[in-house]
Enzyme design. Structure first.
Site, PDB file in Angstrom:
ATOM      1  N   TYR A  36     -15.809 -19.171  11.247  1.00 37.32           N
ATOM      2  CA  TYR A  36     -15.845 -20.780  10.051  1.00 37.32           C
ATOM      3  C   TYR A  36     -16.804 -21.355  10.838  1.00 37.32           C
ATOM      4  O   TYR A  36     -18.251 -22.128   9.840  1.00 37.32           O
ATOM      5  CB  TYR A  36     -14.732 -21.490  10.204  1.00 37.32           C
ATOM      6  N   SER A  63     -19.521 -29.033   8.667  1.00 35.60           N
ATOM      7  CA  SER A  63     -18.214 -28.848   9.426  1.00 35.60           C
ATOM      8  C   SER A  63     -18.693 -29.294  10.566  1.00 35.60           C
ATOM      9  O   SER A  63     -19.693 -28.973  11.365  1.00 35.60           O
ATOM     10  CB  SER A  63     -17.596 -28.124   9.048  1.00 35.60           C
TER      11      SER A  63
HETATM   12  N1  LIG Z   1     -10.333 -30.373   5.475  1.00 38.37           N
HETATM   13  C1  LIG Z   1     -11.124 -30.353   6.981  1.00 38.37           C
HETATM   14  O1  LIG Z   1     -11.011 -31.069   7.591  1.00 38.37           O
HETATM   15  C2  LIG Z   1     -12.937 -30.081   6.812  1.00 38.37           C
HETATM   16  C3  LIG Z   1     -13.670 -30.764   7.860  1.00 38.37           C
HETATM   17  C4  LIG Z   1     -14.468 -29.657   7.939  1.00 38.37           C
HETATM   18  C5  LIG Z   1     -14.994 -29.266   6.560  1.00 38.37           C
HETATM   19  N2  LIG Z   1     -14.347 -29.368   5.788  1.00 38.37           N
HETATM   20  C6  LIG Z   1     -15.397 -28.932   4.533  1.00 38.37           C
HETATM   21  O2  LIG Z   1     -15.116 -29.552   3.493  1.00 38.37           O
HETATM   22  C7  LIG Z   1     -14.778 -28.275   2.114  1.00 38.37           C
HETATM   23  C8  LIG Z   1     -13.475 -28.762   1.041  1.00 38.37           C
HETATM   24  O3  LIG Z   1     -12.775 -28.742   2.050  1.00 38.37           O
HETATM   25  P1  LIG Z   1     -11.018 -29.126   1.654  1.00 38.37           P
HETATM   26  O4  LIG Z   1     -10.513 -29.716   3.050  1.00 38.37           O
HETATM   27  O5  LIG Z   1     -11.132 -30.365   0.264  1.00 38.37           O
HETATM   28  O6  LIG Z   1     -10.525 -27.900   1.621  1.00 38.37           O
HETATM   29  P2  LIG Z   1      -9.559 -27.361   0.016  1.00 38.37           P
HETATM   30  O7  LIG Z   1      -8.271 -26.112   0.668  1.00 38.37           O
HETATM   31  O8  LIG Z   1      -8.309 -28.612   0.882  1.00 38.37           O
HETATM   32  O9  LIG Z   1     -10.472 -27.034  -1.403  1.00 38.37           O
HETATM   33  C9  LIG Z   1     -11.030 -26.114  -1.047  1.00 38.37           C
HETATM   34  C10 LIG Z   1     -11.329 -25.731  -2.222  1.00 38.37           C
HETATM   35  O10 LIG Z   1     -12.165 -24.444  -2.587  1.00 38.37           O
HETATM   36  C11 LIG Z   1     -11.685 -23.420  -3.232  1.00 38.37           C
HETATM   37  N3  LIG Z   1     -12.028 -22.175  -3.117  1.00 38.37           N
HETATM   38  C12 LIG Z   1     -12.111 -21.538  -1.973  1.00 38.37           C
HETATM   39  N4  LIG Z   1     -12.459 -20.266  -2.169  1.00 38.37           N
HETATM   40  C13 LIG Z   1     -13.984 -20.463  -3.379  1.00 38.37           C
HETATM   41  C14 LIG Z   1     -14.022 -19.030  -4.226  1.00 38.37           C
HETATM   42  N5  LIG Z   1     -14.764 -18.146  -3.577  1.00 38.37           N
HETATM   43  N6  LIG Z   1     -15.402 -20.298  -5.317  1.00 38.37           N
HETATM   44  C15 LIG Z   1     -14.645 -20.977  -5.480  1.00 38.37           C
HETATM   45  N7  LIG Z   1     -13.933 -21.711  -4.914  1.00 38.37           N
HETATM   46  C16 LIG Z   1     -13.397 -21.731  -3.910  1.00 38.37           C
HETATM   47  C17 LIG Z   1     -10.607 -23.287  -3.295  1.00 38.37           C
HETATM   48  O11 LIG Z   1      -9.650 -22.919  -4.780  1.00 38.37           O
HETATM   49  C18 LIG Z   1      -9.833 -24.920  -3.323  1.00 38.37           C
HETATM   50  O12 LIG Z   1      -9.848 -25.676  -4.631  1.00 38.37           O
HETATM   51  C19 LIG Z   1     -15.032 -27.320   2.695  1.00 38.37           C
HETATM   52  O13 LIG Z   1     -16.469 -26.449   2.758  1.00 38.37           O
HETATM   53  C20 LIG Z   1     -14.571 -27.433   4.124  1.00 38.37           C
HETATM   54  O14 LIG Z   1     -14.965 -25.855   5.016  1.00 38.37           O
HETATM   55  C21 LIG Z   1     -13.105 -29.361   5.847  1.00 38.37           C
END
Ligand SMILES: NC(=O)c1ccc[n+]([C@@H]2O[C@H](COP(=O)([O-])OP(=O)(O)OC[C@H]3O[C@@H](n4cnc5c(N)ncnc54)[C@H](O)[C@@H]3O)[C@@H](O)[C@H]2O)c1
Length: 252
Positions: free
Chosen positions: A156, A143
């Site tokens: 985080y 991130s």
């Molecule tokens: N959305 C953003 O703005 C953003 C920005 C930077 C990084 N990210 C990173 O991208 C990735 C995806 O984020 P997103 O926005 O799609 O999030 P999201 O919350 O939409 O999806 C995350 C998924 O991970 C699953 N999950 C959570 N804990 C878990 C576990 N212990 N084991 C297995 N699955 C688990 C959840 O059930 C969910 O389906 C993450 O690593 C997040 O940190 C997201």
């Protein structure tokens, strides 16, 4: 020829957001996809989306922070599809939005468990399966918060910074065995994670919308395409990097 033709891929956290979109992108490019998540309904939906489109996918319920479940997730790819070529360690939780001294200690441990140990578990068990399959590509979700400090995200951000470092270790330790390891660092992406944060902290919406020099929020597909690049032979000489996908945020 499709970019991931005859490949097997695992996407963790594939029941939602970036994970779901990447699982579909991988399948559209020829991979058989293991959809891993703790959310069984969302995972089943991702599998349905892929199979309805003529792709191949199977769901495994796996909490990535649990070593046994992570190992079983890797075994699912080997048992179902005969090996492992691409692993996207995407699952994560956002944790609290609080300054460090107010950040709940149990929540901190949970964030480290899922966001860092979960990636470690995927690498630890995935590497063995990839070695047995003539190498592969590991991509992990970092991130912008892992590259620079984003206020109120200490747990985080610390976990995400460590994902970048784990990526470098995996890259140099397994380069000779044909295993590449890279990370992606998204900015602000339109997913359930961001929606939850805005629901709890409405004042942050404006801040999110104005974070990246490019206007608006990223679409999950824009992250999935970068992950596809890192997962495929298009990036055959790229290893150990964290690729920012953040509309220019880190260039400032
Ligand atoms: N959305 C953003 O703005 C953003 C920005 C930077 C990084 N990210 C990173 O991208 C990735 C995806 O984020 P997103 O926005 O799609 O999030 P999201 O919350 O939409 O999806 C995350 C998924 O991970 C699953 N999950 C959570 N804990 C878990 C576990 N212990 N084991 C297995 N699955 C688990 C959840 O059930 C969910 O389906 C993450 O690593 C997040 O940190 C997201």
């Amino acid at each position: 020829m499709e970019l991931l033709e005859d490949d097997t891929a695992i996407v963790t956290g594939a029941a939602s957001g970036i994970g779901r979109t990447t699982a579909k992108t991988f399948a559209n490019n020829g991979a058989a996809v293991v959809v891993a998540d703790v959310d069984e309904d969302g995972g089943a939906q991702t599998v349905d989306d892929i199979t309805a489109n003529g792709g191949e996918a199977t769901f495994v319920r796996a909490d990535v922070s649990d070593a046994d479940e992570a190992e079983r997730m890797i075994e699912t790819a080997v048992d179902e599809y005969g090996g492992l070529d691409v692993l996207f360690n995407n699952a994560a939780i956002e944790g609290p939005v609080d300054r460090l001294e107010d950040y709940d200690t149990d929540a901190f441990e949970q964030v480290i468990d899922v966001n860092l140990k979960g990636v470690w578990n995927g690498m630890k068990y995935g590497i063995e399966a990839m070695r047995a399959d003539d190498g592969g590509s590991i991509i992990s979700a970092s991130s912008i918060g892992g590259e620079v400090a984003v206020p109120q995200y200490s747990g985080y951000g610390a976990a995400k910074a460590a994902v970048g470092q784990l990526t470098k270790y995996a890259a140099i330790e397994y380069a000779e065995e044909g295993i590449r390891a890279n990370a992606v660092a998204p900015g602000i992406v339109q997913t359930e994670m961001i929606e939850r944060t805005i629901d709890e902290h409405p004042e942050m919406e404006e801040q999110f919308l104005n974070t990246e020099p490019m206007p608006g929020l990223a679409d999950p597909e824009e992250i999935a395409n970068a992950v596809l690049f890192l997962g495929s032979d298009l990036s055959s000489r790229v290893t150990g990097v964290t690729l920012p996908v953040e509309g220019g945020y880190l260039a400032q």
